[in-house]
Design a protein around this motif. Structure first.
Motif, PDB file in Angstrom:
ATOM      1  N   LEU A  74       0.834  -1.203   0.000  1.00 37.56           N
ATOM      2  CA  LEU A  74       0.000   0.000   0.000  1.00 37.56           C
ATOM      3  C   LEU A  74       0.869   1.255   0.000  1.00 37.56           C
ATOM      4  O   LEU A  74       1.893   1.317   0.694  1.00 37.56           O
ATOM      5  CB  LEU A  74      -0.898   0.031   1.235  1.00 37.56           C
ATOM      6  CG  LEU A  74      -2.167  -0.807   1.207  1.00 37.56           C
ATOM      7  CD1 LEU A  74      -2.811  -0.820   2.592  1.00 37.56           C
ATOM      8  CD2 LEU A  74      -3.147  -0.273   0.171  1.00 37.56           C
ATOM      9  N   PRO A  75       0.469   2.286  -0.731  1.00 37.59           N
ATOM     10  CA  PRO A  75       1.145   3.572  -0.612  1.00 37.59           C
ATOM     11  C   PRO A  75       0.751   4.220   0.720  1.00 37.59           C
ATOM     12  O   PRO A  75      -0.125   3.696   1.432  1.00 37.59           O
ATOM     13  CB  PRO A  75       0.589   4.364  -1.800  1.00 37.59           C
ATOM     14  CG  PRO A  75      -0.786   3.808  -1.977  1.00 37.59           C
ATOM     15  CD  PRO A  75      -0.681   2.343  -1.667  1.00 37.59           C
ATOM     16  N   PRO A  76       1.346   5.334   1.083  1.00 40.54           N
ATOM     17  CA  PRO A  76       0.943   5.994   2.331  1.00 40.54           C
ATOM     18  C   PRO A  76      -0.545   6.351   2.287  1.00 40.54           C
ATOM     19  O   PRO A  76      -0.992   7.068   1.393  1.00 40.54           O
ATOM     20  CB  PRO A  76       1.813   7.253   2.364  1.00 40.54           C
ATOM     21  CG  PRO A  76       2.974   6.944   1.471  1.00 40.54           C
ATOM     22  CD  PRO A  76       2.444   6.049   0.404  1.00 40.54           C
ATOM     23  N   ILE A  77      -1.310   5.822   3.227  1.00 34.52           N
ATOM     24  CA  ILE A  77      -2.752   6.039   3.236  1.00 34.52           C
ATOM     25  C   ILE A  77      -3.085   7.276   4.079  1.00 34.52           C
ATOM     26  O   ILE A  77      -2.717   7.359   5.255  1.00 34.52           O
ATOM     27  CB  ILE A  77      -3.498   4.804   3.776  1.00 34.52           C
ATOM     28  CG1 ILE A  77      -3.196   3.584   2.898  1.00 34.52           C
ATOM     29  CG2 ILE A  77      -4.997   5.071   3.854  1.00 34.52           C
ATOM     30  CD1 ILE A  77      -3.589   3.751   1.437  1.00 34.52           C
ATOM     31  N   ASP A  78      -3.761   8.207   3.455  1.00 32.49           N
ATOM     32  CA  ASP A  78      -4.121   9.449   4.129  1.00 32.49           C
ATOM     33  C   ASP A  78      -5.484   9.378   4.802  1.00 32.49           C
ATOM     34  O   ASP A  78      -5.683   9.920   5.892  1.00 32.49           O
ATOM     35  CB  ASP A  78      -4.148  10.600   3.107  1.00 32.49           C
ATOM     36  CG  ASP A  78      -2.844  10.737   2.364  1.00 32.49           C
ATOM     37  OD1 ASP A  78      -1.812  10.957   3.028  1.00 32.49           O
ATOM     38  OD2 ASP A  78      -2.842  10.608   1.121  1.00 32.49           O
TER      39      ASP A  78
END
Length: 335
Positions: free
Chosen positions: A123-127
């Protein structure tokens, strides 16, 4: 009934409204979930189609970019109602479930028929995380714990669901809202909107927490995630068009709809989803809530086939409304 029997709401306390009677939430002008006797009638009807032990996706697990900037819009299917939305430099997850089962138990309950379309470690950085309601196939506490530890993401969810999440995931950054609320977040605004559904984590907390859909407002176009919903005569779809003026993309459920006599108020079918796309004025739509967890009676691949039939009946191209499979990546065209 809750007031008459003295049942207290363990999740939420607030003033009555047009969808809260002081104890329970409800669908204005709509229908409540079926009774226990209806559930038994369905469970013993013998109409449940057999699913294969596995229904693997034709797509490999995706490895998303860290960010998608500007007006570009990229959608990656994880499975069921879990999707990664990347736009305006933000990474947003909907109803994230990485657990093996959609159940309160690790050893029983609906099991995944396919692996998540993104490995959790990729996963990319989840905001931001949007949690539409508290059913186990949408609110997965084990996944939220992992997101809290690895990403410290902010969760936006309807009233009452904070009580469920806080007990299991202390320290999670929660933003809890009623229908009609707006949350500004970076280059986007999140609108919490009505859905026709219900909530429960067990047998004694029906409709004690609110359910919702979400509109993500960005400079590149509006995105509508309807959550889990019945068609409800198209009322909420018309409301979304009137309020938001149309959508670049609508993410709509197309599965868990049979038998209709029991499921119709709470789960729309593919034909209704196509009507919903048209009513909310969405240029494109992505079909979710199918093919991962065996929840209802229809065969595993029927929602996609029925969606294709419904689109053809309306003279619409198949690329306008795609039934997404885990790992599938869609760069949604600009409108």
């Amino acid at each position: 009934m809750a007031a008459r029997t003295g049942t207290a709401n363990r999740y939420y306390s607030g003033p009555p409204s047009d969808h809260f009677d002081g104890t329970m939430f409800f669908n204005p002008g709509g229908k409540p979930p079926g009774r226990f006797t209806d559930l038994l009638r369905w469970q013993f009807s013998g109409g449940r189609a057999k699913w294969p032990a596995a229904f693997p996706s034709p797509h490999p697990q995706a490895k998303p970019a860290d960010r998608v900037d500007g007006g570009a819009l990229r959608l990656t299917m994880v499975g069921h109602a879990s999707l990664l939305i990347q736009t305006a430099g933000l990474n947003i997850l909907t109803d994230p479930v990485w657990s093996e089962r959609a159940s309160p138990f690790s050893f029983a309950g609906p099991r995944r028929a396919n692996a998540p379309g993104i490995a959790f470690a990729d996963l990319p950085p989840i905001d931001l995380v949007l949690v539409s309601h508290n059913h186990y196939d949408h609110l997965d506490l084990a996944t939220l714990k992992r997101l809290r530890q690895s990403h410290d993401a902010r969760v936006v969810t309807p009233l009452g669901n904070d009580a469920v999440i806080n007990r299991a995931v202390p320290g999670m950054r929660l933003s809890v809202h009623d229908w009609g609320d707006r949350v500004d977040f970076g280059a986007a605004a999140i609108h919490v909107e009505p859905a026709h559904h219900w909530s429960a984590r067990g047998g004694r907390d029906r409709r004690m927490a609110l359910w919702a859909g979400f509109v993500i407002e960005t400079a590149g176009g509006n995105i509508y995630f309807a959550g889990d919903t019945g068609f409800h005569d198209g009322i909420n779809y018309r409301l979304m068009a009137e309020k938001h003026g149309g959508f670049r993309l609508a993410i709509l459920p197309i599965g868990a709809y049979e038998p209709r006599w029991f499921m119709a108020p709470q789960h729309q079918n593919p034909k209704e989803a196509v009507q919903g796309m048209k009513l909310c004025k969405a240029a494109f739509a992505a079909g979710c809530h199918w093919g991962t967890f065996h929840l209802t009676d229809e065969p595993v691949d029927e929602p996609a086939a029925k969606l294709a039939e419904a689109l053809a009946a309306e003279g619409l191209p198949p690329e306008q409304f795609r039934a997404l499979r885990p790992g599938e990546v869609w760069d949604v065209p600009a409108t």
